[in-house]
Design a protein around this motif. Structure first.
Motif: not given
Length: 143
Positions: A76-77, A80, A85, A87, A102, A104, A119
């Motif tokens: 998931d990271e 992003d 994005i 983290w 997160r 952005a 993604d």
């Protein structure tokens, strides 16, 4: 406690954590490497922002030892990171809770469909790992 009570209890800590995240500046640059390209963006250089290639290697190691939850979180990271994005994870807020911001601010808005589909691989991998994890739990439950 209800989720709302925990949220209210942590609100001040989370806001302080978010406020302490350094503004993205041109002096802190890290290169994020994807499978298809290398993109230089403004990122905080930290352990949480290893290059995507290294994170993929870590996912493989996590799966090999059966740590599916952490592997899914890392995917998931990565998803992003590939779109800009970053983290920022806090330590313990004092009651066992943690905060995840997160960030952005470095994301470039696009209508490029290829970039927006970038993604998809991580999303499918997370679904597959969830199925595997559930299958293992189901087998363990019946034995």
């Amino acid at each position: 406690k209800t989720n709302y009570e925990i949220l209210e209890e942590n609100k001040t800590h989370v806001i302080q954590f978010a406020d302490n995240i350094k503004r993205i500046s041109s002096s802190t640059r890290t290169t994020i490497t994807t499978a298809t390209s290398t993109t230089a963006s403004s990122y905080d250089a930290s352990e949480a922002n290893l290059c995507v290639t290294t994170k993929y290697e870590n996912v493989q190691k996590m799966v090999a030892v059966g740590d599916f939850g952490t592997a899914i979180q890392t995917l998931d990271e990565i998803k992003d990171n590939k779109i800009g994005i970053v983290w920022h994870q806090s330590g313990d807020l004092g009651n066992g809770s943690k905060a995840l911001v997160r960030d952005a601010r470095a994301v470039v808005v696009t209508d490029n469909l290829d970039a927006l589909r970038n993604d998809a691989g991580e999303k499918y991998a997370m679904q597959i790992l969830n199925v595997i994890r559930a299958s293992i739990k189901l087998i363990d439950y019946h034995h």
